[in-house]
Design a protein around this motif. Structure first.
Motif, PDB file in Angstrom:
ATOM      1  N   MET A 507       0.541  -1.146   0.210  1.00 18.20           N
ATOM      2  CA  MET A 507      -0.031   0.104   0.002  1.00 18.20           C
ATOM      3  C   MET A 507       0.731   1.167   0.195  1.00 18.20           C
ATOM      4  O   MET A 507       0.278   2.039  -0.695  1.00 18.20           O
ATOM      5  CB  MET A 507      -0.587  -0.476   1.026  1.00 18.20           C
ATOM      6  N   THR A 508       2.374   1.098   0.814  1.00 16.39           N
ATOM      7  CA  THR A 508       2.822   2.398   0.724  1.00 16.39           C
ATOM      8  C   THR A 508       3.214   2.567  -1.215  1.00 16.39           C
ATOM      9  O   THR A 508       3.792   3.554  -1.191  1.00 16.39           O
ATOM     10  CB  THR A 508       3.664   2.347   1.479  1.00 16.39           C
ATOM     11  N   ASP A 509       3.597   1.692  -1.801  1.00 14.19           N
ATOM     12  CA  ASP A 509       4.546   1.849  -2.569  1.00 14.19           C
ATOM     13  C   ASP A 509       2.944   2.198  -4.022  1.00 14.19           C
ATOM     14  O   ASP A 509       3.422   3.478  -4.577  1.00 14.19           O
ATOM     15  CB  ASP A 509       4.203   0.616  -3.261  1.00 14.19           C
ATOM     16  N   LEU A 510       1.637   1.978  -3.774  1.00 12.18           N
ATOM     17  CA  LEU A 510       0.819   2.797  -4.161  1.00 12.18           C
ATOM     18  C   LEU A 510       0.717   3.825  -3.870  1.00 12.18           C
ATOM     19  O   LEU A 510       0.040   4.867  -5.135  1.00 12.18           O
ATOM     20  CB  LEU A 510      -0.619   1.599  -3.745  1.00 12.18           C
ATOM     21  N   LEU A 511       0.512   4.321  -2.755  1.00 11.20           N
ATOM     22  CA  LEU A 511       0.873   5.632  -2.112  1.00 11.20           C
ATOM     23  C   LEU A 511       1.702   6.583  -3.069  1.00 11.20           C
ATOM     24  O   LEU A 511       1.489   7.837  -3.289  1.00 11.20           O
ATOM     25  CB  LEU A 511       0.570   6.016  -0.601  1.00 11.20           C
ATOM     26  N   LEU A 512       2.562   6.004  -2.858  1.00 10.64           N
ATOM     27  CA  LEU A 512       3.938   6.524  -3.176  1.00 10.64           C
ATOM     28  C   LEU A 512       3.542   7.069  -5.569  1.00 10.64           C
ATOM     29  O   LEU A 512       4.328   8.304  -5.514  1.00 10.64           O
ATOM     30  CB  LEU A 512       4.974   5.893  -3.133  1.00 10.64           C
ATOM     31  N   PHE A 513       3.335   5.661  -5.630  1.00 13.91           N
ATOM     32  CA  PHE A 513       3.201   5.941  -7.186  1.00 13.91           C
ATOM     33  C   PHE A 513       1.920   6.639  -7.390  1.00 13.91           C
ATOM     34  O   PHE A 513       2.510   8.242  -7.721  1.00 13.91           O
ATOM     35  CB  PHE A 513       2.571   5.305  -7.946  1.00 13.91           C
ATOM     36  N   ALA A 514       0.981   6.546  -6.574  1.00 12.45           N
ATOM     37  CA  ALA A 514      -0.129   8.378  -6.486  1.00 12.45           C
ATOM     38  C   ALA A 514       0.097   9.419  -6.268  1.00 12.45           C
ATOM     39  O   ALA A 514       0.096  10.377  -6.616  1.00 12.45           O
ATOM     40  CB  ALA A 514      -1.393   7.266  -5.700  1.00 12.45           C
ATOM     41  N   PHE A 515       1.108   9.758  -5.274  1.00 19.34           N
ATOM     42  CA  PHE A 515       1.688  10.667  -5.311  1.00 19.34           C
ATOM     43  C   PHE A 515       2.746  10.946  -5.124  1.00 19.34           C
ATOM     44  O   PHE A 515       3.461  12.241  -5.376  1.00 19.34           O
ATOM     45  CB  PHE A 515       1.570  11.462  -3.799  1.00 19.34           C
ATOM     46  N   GLN A 516       3.182  10.953  -6.262  1.00 20.81           N
ATOM     47  CA  GLN A 516       4.700  11.123  -6.854  1.00 20.81           C
ATOM     48  C   GLN A 516       5.532  10.942  -6.083  1.00 20.81           C
ATOM     49  O   GLN A 516       6.830  11.711  -6.191  1.00 20.81           O
ATOM     50  CB  GLN A 516       4.608  11.889  -7.887  1.00 20.81           C
ATOM     51  N   GLY A 517       5.736  10.411  -4.941  1.00 19.79           N
ATOM     52  CA  GLY A 517       6.771   9.919  -4.383  1.00 19.79           C
ATOM     53  C   GLY A 517       7.121  11.586  -3.756  1.00 19.79           C
ATOM     54  O   GLY A 517       8.288  11.568  -2.771  1.00 19.79           O
ATOM     55  N   LYS A 518       6.448  12.505  -3.350  1.00 17.58           N
ATOM     56  CA  LYS A 518       6.236  13.453  -2.886  1.00 17.58           C
ATOM     57  C   LYS A 518       5.456  13.720  -1.566  1.00 17.58           C
ATOM     58  O   LYS A 518       4.717  14.161  -1.272  1.00 17.58           O
ATOM     59  CB  LYS A 518       5.697  15.090  -3.771  1.00 17.58           C
ATOM     60  N   ALA A 519       6.835  14.345  -0.321  1.00 12.36           N
ATOM     61  CA  ALA A 519       5.744  14.640   0.538  1.00 12.36           C
ATOM     62  C   ALA A 519       4.907  15.893   0.772  1.00 12.36           C
ATOM     63  O   ALA A 519       4.007  15.849   1.307  1.00 12.36           O
ATOM     64  CB  ALA A 519       7.214  14.911   1.740  1.00 12.36           C
ATOM     65  N   LYS A 520       4.378  16.903  -0.208  1.00 11.99           N
ATOM     66  CA  LYS A 520       4.144  17.883  -0.489  1.00 11.99           C
ATOM     67  C   LYS A 520       2.518  17.596  -0.668  1.00 11.99           C
ATOM     68  O   LYS A 520       1.764  17.926  -0.504  1.00 11.99           O
ATOM     69  CB  LYS A 520       4.346  18.777  -0.976  1.00 11.99           C
ATOM     70  N   LEU A 521       2.614  16.403  -1.670  1.00 12.33           N
ATOM     71  CA  LEU A 521       1.973  15.373  -1.757  1.00 12.33           C
ATOM     72  C   LEU A 521       1.140  14.785  -0.584  1.00 12.33           C
ATOM     73  O   LEU A 521      -0.550  14.525  -0.701  1.00 12.33           O
ATOM     74  CB  LEU A 521       1.345  15.141  -3.265  1.00 12.33           C
ATOM     75  N   LEU A 522       1.664  13.469  -0.409  1.00 16.90           N
ATOM     76  CA  LEU A 522       1.309  12.890   0.723  1.00 16.90           C
ATOM     77  C   LEU A 522       1.088  13.947   2.441  1.00 16.90           C
ATOM     78  O   LEU A 522      -0.580  13.246   3.184  1.00 16.90           O
ATOM     79  CB  LEU A 522       2.941  12.159   1.043  1.00 16.90           C
ATOM     80  N   ASN A 523       1.518  14.726   2.624  1.00 17.11           N
ATOM     81  CA  ASN A 523       1.210  15.424   4.020  1.00 17.11           C
ATOM     82  C   ASN A 523       0.835  16.862   3.150  1.00 17.11           C
ATOM     83  O   ASN A 523       1.702  18.055   3.651  1.00 17.11           O
ATOM     84  CB  ASN A 523       2.182  15.155   4.931  1.00 17.11           C
ATOM     85  N   PRO A 524       0.326  17.294   2.423  1.00 15.96           N
ATOM     86  CA  PRO A 524       0.538  19.199   2.328  1.00 15.96           C
ATOM     87  C   PRO A 524       0.773  19.774   3.098  1.00 15.96           C
ATOM     88  O   PRO A 524       0.275  21.186   2.810  1.00 15.96           O
ATOM     89  CB  PRO A 524      -0.988  18.438   1.036  1.00 15.96           C
TER      90      PRO A 524
END
Length: 527
Positions: A507-524
């Protein structure tokens, strides 16, 4: 099935009447089996085991009160998997025909649309070319996302809420424009759905340019579904089930559910899974979460996660999600496990799920009316108690008891060890049953409701499903993957391409791909 508690069940091989008879039909809503298409076969439920003899309502009420105590302990399972499980449940029990207006539907398509496959129908509906489902899309391949509303220092942001806004009234405007409204019944599952939309859209945008325009949606969906199934098989299931059971089912096949079914047959949904075993997630729910920078240290209470949704709440009085409630996924999933220690949650802010056991947190004693479809009931009324609702639903269906399921599995060559009387009544730091009379304890020890039995098994196995529960869950997921139009069970050569290697996709890999691996998208909202 737009709200928990509003289901009816028509079970294959029984009669055409909702399980439990007319009284059961009056006690629940027909929304789960009704369709705008006529005639339409009901959602395909089945039984693995025999019918059981339920406990009395008085006993179930006492057990439910004992289960919701506000106690219980955390586990090592990151809290995001609680709501991933809820998303999975909605995918499995989604009725695609409820979002289809077209009339040119073959009987086979109708049947498939009302059957449980792990194929993300709750995300895609009937696809962008269907007249009704087209509203979930921005074009012929991308799913729509919503925009949050600014509050204080937190600006409005595109892509961090579910799409909303259809209609004139405030209630209509806040209603999520997604195939399954249940995915907006709490903020955690709503944000999970939002992340899945992002995942699909990024897969679309990263397909090779050589893929023809007319094929981009179909290719993207197949890729998304297979990666999603891989994640469920290799990441989600081993976290909640005994690993050896999952491995046995996926390598040696099923022994109790639809054994020998043709891979082209449409799967059914066993009531033992839907009404009992997969309600394991209810015990994983926390009463409060460290949600994001604005709501740390448990300030994201479960009540607020209900409030800031469009089905159980009113988004805090707005028609879109306020930006200060955007999820910080770092606090829900272990990105350090995926080689990204830079995306670890701030110290002390990681959320862990509650242990899978016979205890539920106190807020689940009084569910918000919107989460179970009403009617509104007084405070502490058993009808709003999630444990009581689960036990009552199973009684209405005359669900097999834990003992009956253990005996059936033993007869089928599954190595399960039935729980003893002492294990059922005493458990291990779980529900305390002192309020039951001697006669009620005798009945519970011999006719244990399957949901309680499965949770007791997990409680005695350090918080992971074991025995009867693990087998039901693993086999149901195996069949749901096998019966999907895109299937890693049938396509044994499939290997993930969106993770760190060709055998890993979590699931972490899914989220990393979905949010381009960017902290500002995973945690805006920032640290």
């Amino acid at each position: 099935m737009h709200a928990h508690g509003s289901e009816t069940y028509v079970i294959i091989g029984e009669n055409d009447e909702p399980a439990g008879g007319p009284a059961a039909a009056r006690a629940t809503s027909a929304a789960g089996s009704a369709s705008r298409l006529a005639p339409a076969a009901p959602f395909r439920f089945s039984r693995i085991g025999p019918k059981g003899k339920p406990l009395s309502t008085r006993s179930n009420t006492k057990i439910a009160v004992a289960m919701i105590s506000g106690r219980g302990g955390s586990t090592g399972v990151p809290a995001g998997y609680t709501y991933l499980g809820q998303f999975l449940d909605h995918d499995l029990t989604f009725d695609r025909t409820q979002v289809m207006l077209g009339t040119a539907i073959t009987p086979a398509e109708l049947l498939q649309g009302r059957s449980p496959s792990l194929d993300l129908d709750s995300l895609y509906g009937a696809g962008p070319l269907d007249p009704e489902s087209a509203r979930f899309y921005t074009d012929d391949r991308h799913l729509a996302l919503g925009r949050t509303v600014a509050i204080g220092p937190d600006a409005a942001r595109d892509g961090f809420d579910l799409p909303r806004g259809a209609g004139r009234s405030s209630a209509a405007k806040r209603r999520a424009i997604i195939p399954d409204p249940r995915n907006d019944e709490n903020l955690a599952v709503a944000q999970t759905h939002t992340a899945m939309i992002r995942f699909h859209n990024r897969v679309v945008d990263t397909l090779p340019a050589s893929v023809p325009a007319a094929q981009r949606f179909v290719r993207a969906r197949a890729k998304v579904v297979k990666h999603y199934q891989w994640m469920v098989r290799h990441d989600y299931l081993p976290r909640i089930c005994k690993g050896s059971v999952v491995e046995d089912v996926f390598t040696s096949g099923r022994k109790v559910f639809e054994v020998g079914a043709s891979v082209t047959d449409v799967p059914t949904m066993p009531v033992e899974f839907s009404v009992a075993a997969f309600r394991l997630g209810h015990s994983m729910v926390r009463s409060a979460y460290s949600w994001n920078r604005r709501f740390p240290d448990g300030a994201g209470s479960l009540d607020l996660l209900f409030l800031f949704s469009g089905t159980s709440g009113d988004l805090g009085g707005d028609v879109r999600l306020p930006s200060n409630w955007i999820c910080d996924f770092r606090r829900l999933y272990p990105f350090a496990e995926a080689g990204r220690p830079d995306l670890a949650a701030p110290a002390g802010q990681e959320n862990r799920a509650m242990r899978i056991d016979t205890l539920l947190v106190d807020p689940l004693r009084n569910l918000p009316t919107g989460s179970f479809g009403g009617p509104e009931v007084p405070f502490d009324d058993p009808r709003a108690n999630l444990a009581f609702r689960n036990l009552t639903r199973a009684a209405m269906l005359r669900l097999a008891t834990g003992q009956q399921m253990a005996a059936l599995m033993q007869a089928r060559g599954v190595g399960v060890t039935p729980l003893t009387r002492a294990q059922i009544l005493d458990g291990r730091k779980g529900a305390e049953l002192g309020a039951l009379t001697s006669a009620e304890k005798d009945a519970l020890a011999t006719r244990t409701p399957l949901w309680f039995y499965v949770l007791r098994e997990a409680e005695l196995n350090r918080g992971k499903l074991d025995g009867v529960g693990a087998r039901i869950v693993a086999e149901t997921f195996h069949r749901a993957m096998e019966g999907s139009s895109s299937s890693i069970v049938r396509d044994t050569a499939f290997r993930p391409t969106l993770g760190p290697d060709d055998s890993t996709f979590r699931m972490t890999d899914l989220l990393l791909f979905a949010f381009q691996g960017k902290a500002k998208l995973l945690n805006p909202l920032g640290p």
